[in-house]
Motif scaffolding. Structure first.
Motif, PDB file in Angstrom:
ATOM      1  N   ARG A   1      26.858   8.006 -45.915  1.00  0.00           N
ATOM      2  CA  ARG A   1      27.286   9.111 -46.776  1.00  0.00           C
ATOM      3  C   ARG A   1      28.150  10.076 -45.968  1.00  0.00           C
ATOM      4  O   ARG A   1      27.760  10.480 -44.882  1.00  0.00           O
ATOM      5  CB  ARG A   1      26.064   9.850 -47.323  1.00  0.00           C
ATOM      6  CG  ARG A   1      25.240   9.020 -48.277  1.00  0.00           C
ATOM      7  CD  ARG A   1      24.105   9.863 -48.835  1.00  0.00           C
ATOM      8  NE  ARG A   1      23.253   9.101 -49.739  1.00  0.00           N
ATOM      9  CZ  ARG A   1      22.166   9.606 -50.311  1.00  0.00           C
ATOM     10  NH1 ARG A   1      21.806  10.864 -50.069  1.00  0.00           N
ATOM     11  NH2 ARG A   1      21.439   8.870 -51.122  1.00  0.00           N
TER      12      ARG A   1
ATOM     13  N   SER B   1      29.663  13.706 -46.290  1.00  0.00           N
ATOM     14  CA  SER B   1      29.385  14.883 -47.128  1.00  0.00           C
ATOM     15  C   SER B   1      30.501  15.916 -47.085  1.00  0.00           C
ATOM     16  O   SER B   1      30.935  16.315 -45.997  1.00  0.00           O
ATOM     17  CB  SER B   1      28.091  15.559 -46.663  1.00  0.00           C
ATOM     18  OG  SER B   1      27.004  14.686 -46.842  1.00  0.00           O
TER      19      SER B   1
ATOM     20  N   LYS C   1      28.828  13.691 -56.473  1.00  0.00           N
ATOM     21  CA  LYS C   1      27.601  13.749 -55.673  1.00  0.00           C
ATOM     22  C   LYS C   1      27.742  14.714 -54.498  1.00  0.00           C
ATOM     23  O   LYS C   1      26.790  14.993 -53.796  1.00  0.00           O
ATOM     24  CB  LYS C   1      27.265  12.355 -55.103  1.00  0.00           C
ATOM     25  CG  LYS C   1      27.079  11.264 -56.157  1.00  0.00           C
ATOM     26  CD  LYS C   1      26.603   9.948 -55.549  1.00  0.00           C
ATOM     27  CE  LYS C   1      27.596   9.293 -54.611  1.00  0.00           C
ATOM     28  NZ  LYS C   1      28.846   8.829 -55.237  1.00  0.00           N
ATOM     29  N   ASN C   2      28.977  15.174 -54.282  1.00  0.00           N
ATOM     30  CA  ASN C   2      29.313  15.956 -53.096  1.00  0.00           C
ATOM     31  C   ASN C   2      29.074  15.171 -51.810  1.00  0.00           C
ATOM     32  O   ASN C   2      28.908  15.742 -50.736  1.00  0.00           O
ATOM     33  CB  ASN C   2      28.619  17.318 -53.093  1.00  0.00           C
ATOM     34  CG  ASN C   2      29.287  18.248 -54.098  1.00  0.00           C
ATOM     35  OD1 ASN C   2      30.508  18.276 -54.229  1.00  0.00           O
ATOM     36  ND2 ASN C   2      28.490  18.987 -54.849  1.00  0.00           N
ATOM     37  N   TYR C   3      29.007  13.870 -51.937  1.00  0.00           N
ATOM     38  CA  TYR C   3      29.164  12.994 -50.778  1.00  0.00           C
ATOM     39  C   TYR C   3      29.841  11.730 -51.264  1.00  0.00           C
ATOM     40  O   TYR C   3      29.742  11.375 -52.442  1.00  0.00           O
ATOM     41  CB  TYR C   3      27.844  12.680 -50.063  1.00  0.00           C
ATOM     42  CG  TYR C   3      26.808  11.919 -50.859  1.00  0.00           C
ATOM     43  CD1 TYR C   3      26.896  10.543 -51.015  1.00  0.00           C
ATOM     44  CD2 TYR C   3      25.729  12.580 -51.430  1.00  0.00           C
ATOM     45  CE1 TYR C   3      25.931   9.842 -51.733  1.00  0.00           C
ATOM     46  CE2 TYR C   3      24.761  11.892 -52.159  1.00  0.00           C
ATOM     47  CZ  TYR C   3      24.866  10.526 -52.301  1.00  0.00           C
ATOM     48  OH  TYR C   3      23.930   9.826 -53.010  1.00  0.00           O
TER      49      TYR C   3
ATOM     50  N   ARG D   1      28.803  15.250 -41.655  1.00  0.00           N
ATOM     51  CA  ARG D   1      27.359  14.950 -41.614  1.00  0.00           C
ATOM     52  C   ARG D   1      27.059  13.520 -42.058  1.00  0.00           C
ATOM     53  O   ARG D   1      26.189  13.274 -42.896  1.00  0.00           O
ATOM     54  CB  ARG D   1      26.571  15.950 -42.472  1.00  0.00           C
ATOM     55  CG  ARG D   1      26.739  17.392 -42.013  1.00  0.00           C
ATOM     56  CD  ARG D   1      25.736  18.327 -42.642  1.00  0.00           C
ATOM     57  NE  ARG D   1      25.762  18.323 -44.083  1.00  0.00           N
ATOM     58  CZ  ARG D   1      26.635  19.006 -44.831  1.00  0.00           C
ATOM     59  NH1 ARG D   1      27.559  19.751 -44.252  1.00  0.00           N
ATOM     60  NH2 ARG D   1      26.586  18.950 -46.138  1.00  0.00           N
TER      61      ARG D   1
ATOM     62  N   PHE E   1      25.517  10.036 -42.421  1.00  0.00           N
ATOM     63  CA  PHE E   1      24.257   9.350 -42.095  1.00  0.00           C
ATOM     64  C   PHE E   1      24.120   8.151 -43.020  1.00  0.00           C
ATOM     65  O   PHE E   1      24.744   8.105 -44.077  1.00  0.00           O
ATOM     66  CB  PHE E   1      23.052  10.309 -42.158  1.00  0.00           C
ATOM     67  CG  PHE E   1      22.528  10.592 -43.544  1.00  0.00           C
ATOM     68  CD1 PHE E   1      23.211  11.405 -44.422  1.00  0.00           C
ATOM     69  CD2 PHE E   1      21.312  10.025 -43.963  1.00  0.00           C
ATOM     70  CE1 PHE E   1      22.719  11.660 -45.701  1.00  0.00           C
ATOM     71  CE2 PHE E   1      20.815  10.280 -45.231  1.00  0.00           C
ATOM     72  CZ  PHE E   1      21.516  11.094 -46.102  1.00  0.00           C
TER      73      PHE E   1
ATOM     74  N   PRO F   1      20.496   5.900 -47.687  1.00  0.00           N
ATOM     75  CA  PRO F   1      19.191   5.251 -47.858  1.00  0.00           C
ATOM     76  C   PRO F   1      19.048   4.536 -49.211  1.00  0.00           C
ATOM     77  O   PRO F   1      18.066   3.825 -49.405  1.00  0.00           O
ATOM     78  CB  PRO F   1      18.193   6.411 -47.741  1.00  0.00           C
ATOM     79  CG  PRO F   1      18.972   7.643 -48.069  1.00  0.00           C
ATOM     80  CD  PRO F   1      20.402   7.376 -47.734  1.00  0.00           C
TER      81      PRO F   1
ATOM     82  N   ALA G   1      16.644  15.886 -44.346  1.00  0.00           N
ATOM     83  CA  ALA G   1      18.008  15.388 -44.141  1.00  0.00           C
ATOM     84  C   ALA G   1      18.482  14.654 -45.397  1.00  0.00           C
ATOM     85  O   ALA G   1      19.571  14.914 -45.916  1.00  0.00           O
ATOM     86  CB  ALA G   1      18.059  14.457 -42.934  1.00  0.00           C
ATOM     87  N   GLU G   2      17.652  13.739 -45.879  1.00  0.00           N
ATOM     88  CA  GLU G   2      18.036  12.998 -47.088  1.00  0.00           C
ATOM     89  C   GLU G   2      18.103  13.930 -48.289  1.00  0.00           C
ATOM     90  O   GLU G   2      18.995  13.818 -49.137  1.00  0.00           O
ATOM     91  CB  GLU G   2      17.040  11.850 -47.331  1.00  0.00           C
ATOM     92  CG  GLU G   2      17.133  10.784 -46.245  1.00  0.00           C
ATOM     93  CD  GLU G   2      16.201   9.599 -46.464  1.00  0.00           C
ATOM     94  OE1 GLU G   2      15.571   9.518 -47.530  1.00  0.00           O
ATOM     95  OE2 GLU G   2      16.101   8.761 -45.557  1.00  0.00           O
TER      96      GLU G   2
ATOM     97  N   SER H   1      18.886  17.085 -48.314  1.00  0.00           N
ATOM     98  CA  SER H   1      20.073  17.957 -48.265  1.00  0.00           C
ATOM     99  C   SER H   1      21.258  17.238 -48.886  1.00  0.00           C
ATOM    100  O   SER H   1      22.118  17.854 -49.519  1.00  0.00           O
ATOM    101  CB  SER H   1      20.379  18.373 -46.831  1.00  0.00           C
ATOM    102  OG  SER H   1      20.890  17.284 -46.079  1.00  0.00           O
ATOM    103  N   SER H   2      21.292  15.927 -48.717  1.00  0.00           N
ATOM    104  CA  SER H   2      22.380  15.122 -49.287  1.00  0.00           C
ATOM    105  C   SER H   2      22.106  14.816 -50.765  1.00  0.00           C
ATOM    106  O   SER H   2      22.998  14.950 -51.613  1.00  0.00           O
ATOM    107  CB  SER H   2      22.501  13.843 -48.464  1.00  0.00           C
ATOM    108  OG  SER H   2      23.343  12.915 -49.077  1.00  0.00           O
TER     109      SER H   2
END
Lengths: 497, 491
Positions: free
Chosen positions: A81, A83, A91-93, A280, A282, A285, B318-319, B321-322
């Protein structure tokens, strides 16, 4: 102060929209639509609770491009993602690939106009989803959001800084588009944003016995080849001028992002290094890493057709001129048609002449009438017909000009057999020696001046022979075989002297 | 013994009686609506109640059954859904001002499956905003109270679902569990709560908190009901890439067959400092029971448990926040009435729409993912995650099931921890490692404190060991009657 020696370094980032039926991570239809916010679903809108699912076809298309660019295809790739907040990104990512791109290093040969080629290294190519569009209406206090484009699969290709001029940058873009079209992964319509270019430019300037490197600037979102070339030209001059006035700041400014104003013909600063985003990154998931086994890569490899560069070599070896090869290669369907016809009758030169002569003429005329693109391959003439007509030219059944007439009749006519058409139109060449000899004799009898020139004036020998040949053809109403006519004419004239 | 009233039946019993036409679905619906009417004013388990729809749907079930049509395993059973599960009906608020008026255009996969099985929805239950909390006090619509003592919290974040089941306002409910949000409130409310193996139940339609940890699971009166509901909701879903592709077993088939020769592990790290004596006593009594019935009791070690909370409070925020970035006031949800420009619109909408705990976790998570801090926080937490997984892998070589307390203590009073986030986070100390490792875990009642508050026992097993956990829990349950006790109505 005179302009110093300098070298231009351009690396390109190219976004290619992949022409899948559905979006990168959901089943909503992908593609252009007039009506705003009609190509959307819950995933595109980023509604609470929705989840992305990978579009396998997009992955395969990306792999095809990777294979075409000689990239290593990763055995495992993952999704990350990225961001940032913007209203066109629901989704803003953005789901992208950060450190494990689907396609790794590769290289591609760039064909230069002088016939030489140079290697352009590819750094990586990764998949991601496109954002939507914001519509700002002048004088209105609001902006409108259209999410039709959001979620469209994008392949971002990144090259090493191996392009050394604005022209090379443009050529690279054009050739990449051609490759994508051959692969069928993009229609490459620039006006619809199918491809967007972002050149990264700096200069290595030689002065005072050392080399100065100017700060890199990235020009965002160029959507035409012309703007790629112009923006690069402008940026080179701008960096050069900056260097001449203030050496220190030209070098130490840090990477900046600039926009291209096509009307004004200049770039403007959008963002300096200090304002760079922290994306940011990552791992997403919601998605599992994708394993690409060798069987899958092999299956995709089989879907990759012979590419323009390889075809060009083949065409040149067949004896086609560079210009002819290039013209045939412009569109894959045309090239495929040519190859199919040559496979039936190995007469490349004659088939190319038919396609680039009468066929191109008719296609252009139709395109003019319809105000649309009409390719040679869009005409109703099949590979079989090309092969047969070329064969008829080869064995002297029809002349080149008769072949053009036959071809016109093949386009849209009822009769599909070139032989039948030639016979019906009385275009079959007469190769009867007796009849031809009679026309030759008549022509000689009627044109004493030319005969005299042939025999007595070496300077006019060829011209008079041509004149007499024309006279014979005229007498035969174009049906005589020019080759036979030539032979008989020369034989008869020699004999008489 | 008198015949239990309709609302006291387990979902399994009620479904059987409805399908045999001994009870009409409409009567069952009325029975639960009456419970809601008499109880929910003080408990506040529900954010929204669909009385008319429930009755109409119950009538349809009755008509269909009377006509002899085939029915699903939950035909006519009134259930509740945690209000972070998307439903076409009503609102899906996550107990947040941000989504106060949000209506989902689709049903979550679990909701579709429950409906297909014949279940009827009483309403949506309260939670800690976006499932962030352990007491259901972090709700924009006010706290839920514990049916056993309304001065106490029901636990959280699925506190509304737990309280609704415990107070007989529905036959069963669904919750979601990111760090203990099913098991901890189940323990505090004296019911059964199951967090399935990550990937066993589709997350499609669960409003994401921390995607790699979130799982939906049943919250029920007894263990057999948990198996019944798991049968309905588990299984592959093409809409969730993280869902397990294999068809799960029938969890009810052998539910009453006790597991043979089980080795039960007691993690020594779960029995140290901070565990209340009454909880410890109840758990040891349960251990004695299993030992007495032939189980081998072994001590195991999960040495990285002490880092569980720390790792959890990096990964989950962390997850989050996204995942929560999409609530920005632009496309849907709360939008501020006063914004000067775009940045202001974002900032004000989010400041107004999110409560303090959600804001705290968004900030924690944003920080943990920021350039320059990623390696020190997020990446390190992921390494701890691997170590915690390895702990369990190692422990499950020595035992088949791990038994522990679900919570260090029984339900606490409202407000007792709301001013101290760290104390609140420690409520999850025994439950988070299960989510971090992705393994299944369940809580079942195993006693009461002298003050009359329920105590929960947690069972943990290897990936996809739900069958074993359920059968072991069922074996315990049939020999005890903790799950039959119910809170008094006039508390």
């Amino acid at each position: 102060m005179t302009e110093p020696e300098y070298k231009v370094l351009i690396g390109m980032e190219i976004h290619v929209q992949l022409a899948t039926a559905s979006k990168m991570f959901t089943g909503a239809a992908s593609g252009y639509s007039e009506e705003p916010n009609t190509q959307v679903d819950g995933v595109v809108l980023g509604l609470p609770g929705v989840l992305p699912v990978i579009n396998r076809r997009a992955v395969e298309m990306a792999m095809m491009v990777g294979v075409a660019l000689g990239c290593q295809i990763a055995s495992q790739t993952k999704w990350d993602r990225k961001s940032y907040y913007y209203p066109d990104l629901p989704k803003n990512y953005q789901i992208s690939q950060y450190d494990q791109p689907l396609c790794g290093v590769g290289s591609v040969e760039l064909d230069m106009p002088d016939g030489s080629s140079k290697t352009i290294r590819i750094r990586r190519a990764h998949l991601e989803e496109d954002a939507g569009k914001l519509l700002h209406e002048a004088g209105q206090p609001v902006s409108l959001v259209d999410l039709n484009r959001a979620g469209t699969p994008l392949l971002e290709i990144v090259t090493e800084p191996d392009l050394n001029s604005p022209e090379e940058a443009r050529l690279f873009g054009e050739q990449l588009r051609q490759i994508c079209r051959y692969l069928g992964v993009s229609q490459g319509i620039m006006q619809q944003g199918h491809m967007r270019f972002e050149p990264n430019i700096n200069l290595h300037i030689s002065a005072d016995g050392r080399v100065y490197k100017t700060a890199i600037s990235e020009i965002k979102n160029l959507n035409s080849f012309r703007s790629v070339e112009r923006a690069c030209q402008y940026e080179i001059q701008r960096q050069l001028a900056e260097f001449m006035t203030d050496r220190q700041s030209a070098m130490q400014a840090g990477k900046s992002t600039r926009g291209w104003d096509d009307d004004k013909g200049c770039t403007t600063l959008q963002r300096s290094k200090e304002e760079a985003h922290d994306y940011r990154y990552f791992p997403d998931p919601d998605l599992v890493p994708l394993h690409v086994d060798t069987h899958w890569v092999e299956r995709v490899r089989l879907q990759v057709p012979e590419l323009p560069a390889a075809r060009k070599q083949r065409y040149l070896q067949m004896g086609l001129a560079m210009k002819e090869a290039a013209a045939l290669l412009e569109d894959r369907a045309v090239s495929d048609l040519f190859d199919a016809a040559v496979k039936i009758r190995p007469l490349p030169k004659r088939i190319a002449n038919l396609m680039l002569g009468p066929a191109a003429k008719i296609a252009n005329a139709r395109a003019g009438d319809l105000a649309a693109t009409v390719r040679i391959s869009d005409l109703e003439v099949t590979a079989d017909q090309y092969a047969k007509l070329a064969g008829m030219m080869e064995d002297g059944t029809v002349s080149a000009s008769a072949a053009s007439t036959v071809f016109e009749s093949l386009c849209g006519g009822e009769e599909k057999d070139p032989q039948v058409i030639a016979e019906r139109l009385g275009l079959v060449q007469i190769r009867d020696t007796g009849a031809t000899q009679a026309w030759v004799d008549a022509a000689i009898a009627h044109n004493p001046q030319a005969v005299s020139d042939f025999k007595n004036n070496p300077k006019k020998k060829q011209a008079s022979l041509g004149f007499l040949r024309g006279a014979v053809m005229k007498l035969s109403q174009g049906k005589a075989d020019p080759k036979l006519v030539g032979e008989l004419l020369e034989k008869t004239l020699e004999k008489d002297s | 013994m008198t015949e239990p009233s309709t609302a006291d039946l387990s979902a399994f019993e009620l479904a059987a009686k409805i399908s045999r036409r001994e009870i009409k679905a409409v009567d069952a619906a009325h029975a639960y609506l009456n419970r809601v009417k008499s109880q929910d004013a003080k408990i506040h388990a529900f954010n929204e109640i669909y009385a008319e729809d429930l009755l109409a749907a119950a009538e349809m079930v009755d008509r269909s059954l009377d006509a002899g049509e085939k029915s699903g395993p939950l035909a006519g059973v009134p259930i509740a859904l945690k209000d972070n599960l998307c439903t076409l009906k009503g609102h899906t608020t996550c107990s947040s001002k941000m989504l106060q008026n949000f209506q989902s255009p689709y049903d979550a996969t679990v909701v579709t499956r429950l409906k297909a099985a014949g279940a009827l929805v009483v309403g949506k239950t309260n939670l800690d905003e976006f499932a962030m909390g352990s007491s259901t006090e972090n709700s924009a619509f006010g706290p839920t109270r514990n049916p056993w003592n309304p001065n106490c919290v029901p636990g959280g974040s699925s506190g509304g679902s737990a309280a609704a089941v415990a107070a007989r306002m529905c036959a069963a409910a669904l919750g979601s569990d990111t760090g203990g949000s099913i098991r901890q409130p189940a323990a505090l409310c004296g019911i059964v709560g199951l967090k399935p193996t990550y990937g066993l139940v589709s997350r499609y339609g669960l409003v994401a908190f921390a995607s790699s940890l979130d799982q939906i699971g049943p919250m029920t009166r007894d263990v057999r009901d948990a198996a019944l509901f798991l049968n309905v909701i588990a299984g592959p879903d093409a809409k969730d890439s993280t869902s397990w592709p294999q068809t799960p077993p029938d969890y009810l088939r052998d539910i009453d067959r006790p597991p043979e020769k089980l080795r039960i592990g007691l993690p020594k790290e779960f029995f140290g400092e901070g565990l209340s004596p009454e909880v410890s006593k109840a758990i040891h009594k349960a251990v004695d029971f299993f030992r007495g019935h032939g189980a081998e009791i072994v001590e195991v070690s999960l040495p990285h448990t002490r880092y569980g909370i720390a790792a959890y409070y990096v990964i989950a925020p962390a997850e989050a926040s996204s995942n929560l970035a999409r609530y920005d006031g632009v496309h849907y949800g709360h939008r501020t009435a006063h914004a000067e420009d775009l940045i202001d619109l974002y900032a004000a909408s989010r400041a107004e729409g999110f409560g303090p705990e959600v804001q705290r976790r968004i900030m924690l998570g944003t920080y943990a993912l920021s350039s320059g801090y990623y390696d020190a926080y997020y990446l390190r937490a992921q390494k701890v995650r691997q170590l915690i997984k390895a702990d369990f892998d190692h422990a499950f070589k020595a035992c088949d099931v791990i038994l522990s307390p679900t919570t260090p203590d029984v339900a606490f009073e409202l407000g007792a921890k709301s001013g101290d986030p760290l104390a609140m986070y420690l409520c999850d100390v025994f439950t988070v490692t299960c989510n971090i490792a992705g393994i299944p875990g369940m809580s079942l009642p195993c006693g009461f404190s002298p003050s009359g508050l329920p105590i929960g026992m947690q069972l943990l097993g290897p990936l996809f060991s739900e069958t074993v956990l359920l059968r072991l829990a069922r074996f315990y349950e049939t020999a005890h009657d903790w799950h039959r006790r119910k809170p008094g109505d006039d508390v």
